[in-house]
Design an enzyme around this catalytic site. Structure first.
Site, PDB file in Angstrom:
ATOM      1  CB  CYS A 116      43.260  31.758  30.022  1.00 32.42           C
ATOM      2  SG  CYS A 116      44.845  32.334  29.389  1.00 32.42           S
ATOM      3  CD  GLN A 136      41.084  31.864  32.494  1.00 34.43           C
ATOM      4  OE1 GLN A 136      40.825  33.011  32.178  1.00 34.43           O
ATOM      5  NE2 GLN A 136      40.435  30.832  31.976  1.00 34.43           N
ATOM      6  NE  ARG A 155      43.268  41.235  33.935  1.00 28.07           N
ATOM      7  CZ  ARG A 155      42.981  40.476  32.887  1.00 28.07           C
ATOM      8  NH1 ARG A 155      43.185  40.936  31.662  1.00 28.07           N
ATOM      9  NH2 ARG A 155      42.502  39.260  33.038  1.00 28.07           N
ATOM     10  CG  ASP A 195      48.352  32.129  28.960  1.00 31.85           C
ATOM     11  OD1 ASP A 195      47.773  32.812  28.085  1.00 31.85           O
ATOM     12  OD2 ASP A 195      48.702  32.606  30.065  1.00 31.85           O
ATOM     13  NE  ARG A 217      37.673  34.491  34.280  1.00 30.00           N
ATOM     14  CZ  ARG A 217      38.531  35.434  33.870  1.00 30.00           C
ATOM     15  NH1 ARG A 217      39.185  35.287  32.742  1.00 30.00           N
ATOM     16  NH2 ARG A 217      38.772  36.506  34.607  1.00 30.00           N
ATOM     17  CG  HIS A 227      44.110  34.918  35.561  1.00 35.87           C
ATOM     18  ND1 HIS A 227      43.057  35.591  36.146  1.00 35.87           N
ATOM     19  CD2 HIS A 227      43.909  35.009  34.215  1.00 35.87           C
ATOM     20  CE1 HIS A 227      42.261  36.070  35.187  1.00 35.87           C
ATOM     21  NE2 HIS A 227      42.751  35.730  34.014  1.00 35.87           N
TER      22      HIS A 227
END
Ligand code: CP
Ligand code: NVA
Length: 310
Positions: free
Chosen positions: A270, A138, A108, A230, A298, A135
């Site tokens: 998310c 996700q 990340r 988001d 996830r 992402h």
């Protein structure tokens, strides 16, 4: 027939074929059931996953670490100040060295190019755990969650309301690769990346689905099966947060706006959520909201990804 994905990296959903995406979902379903029933599924016995985090994380960190452990392997966490990377060592040398110790790397970070370079110079699979651009873990999880709840993806409409950011980009890739319609509504100047939109439109043409970029949230939410939002300021944009709050206020997901969607719409986010900004409690805590199933998934989706790639 199953496609062999061993040794590959996952940097963007757009690198996956439609069949590979479904293979990830099929294995996710199996692994989720295995975990629920307590059936052993140590598919990565003794494997080592390096986890590099230049930004904070709750879900990505914990789900990858628990995931590799449940598969029989071990995760090694490297925080922003742990590695020589970016300070006294370049990406290429770091990639080559880590490839001698580990079986895979999850990263990340900020610059998307760093993830591409890590995969290029290393010789082990690299999994993108979020960059400023994308992402993918996700996005795949979101699609899997919708599939679980709705039974299919093709023909459904997802409305993403807010910033045309990394999560929006991965949803553009993911929806367009699975035949879902996607409409994005952002304030002017905050639309998603043009190349990603063009790629999604090309995918959508192939799957006979729709990609729309609008500025009007009401128009976007009309008849939606899924409403997604988001944060308005992503990690790294903290200084812009106050200004963005003013610009994005009309893009809040509230009781008024969701009335325009289908009655049985799903709400996804998310997380982390800034309650009272991009979404109000009455929506995120409503019966339509599946944000905690989404967060749990996830774990299952990333276990499938690791099991297929490592
Ligand atoms: N959704 C997500 O990636 O959350 P974290 O930032 O907590 O990992
Ligand atoms: N767009 C957000 C997603 C967090 C999971 C960010 O990049 O901060």
């Amino acid at each position: 027939m199953a496609v062999n994905m061993k040794g590959r990296s996952l940097i963007s959903i757009n690198d996956l074929t439609h069949e590979e995406i479904w293979q990830i979902f099929d294995l996710t379903k199996t692994l989720k059931l295995n975990r629920l029933s307590g059936a052993p599924h140590r598919l990565l016995e003794g494997k080592k996953l390096g986890m590099i985090f230049s930004k904070p994380s709750t879900r990505t960190r914990v789900s990858f670490e628990v995931g590799i452990y449940e598969l029989g392997g071990i995760g090694l966490y490297f925080g922003p100040t742990d590695l020589q990377l970016g300070k006294s060592e370049n990406i290429s040398d770091t990639a080559k060295v880590l490839s001698r110790y580990l079986d895979g790397i999850m990263i990340r970070t900020f610059a998307h190019q760093d993830v591409i370079d890590l995969a290029r110079y290393g010789s082990i699979p690299v999994i993108n755990g979020l960059t400023d651009l994308l992402h993918p873990c996700q996005g795949l999880t979101d699609l899997f969650t919708i599939l679980e709840k709705k039974g299919n993806l093709k023909g459904l409409k997802l409305a993403f309301i807010g910033d045309g950011n990394n999560v929006a980009h991965s949803l553009l890739n993911g929806c367009s690769k699975t035949g879902m319609d996607i409409t994005i509504a952002c304030p002017k100047g905050y639309e998603p990346d043009k190349d990603i939109v063009a790629g999604a439109m090309a995918n959508a043409k192939y799957f006979n689905s729709k990609v729309e970029i609008l500025n009007d949230p009401k128009e976007a939410v009309k008849n939606a099966d899924v409403i997604y939002t988001d944060v308005w300021a992503s990690m790294g944009q903290e200084k812009e947060a106050a200004e963005r709050k003013k610009i994005f206020m009309n893009y809040q997901i509230n009781q008024e706006l969701v009335k325009l969607a289908k009655d049985d719409y799903l709400f996804l986010h998310c997380l982390p959520a800034h309650r009272g900004d991009e979404v109000v409690n009455e929506v995120i805590d409503s019966a339509n909201s599946v944000v905690f199933d989404e967060a749990e998934n996830r774990l299952h989706v990333q276990k499938a990804i690791m099991a297929l790639l490592l």
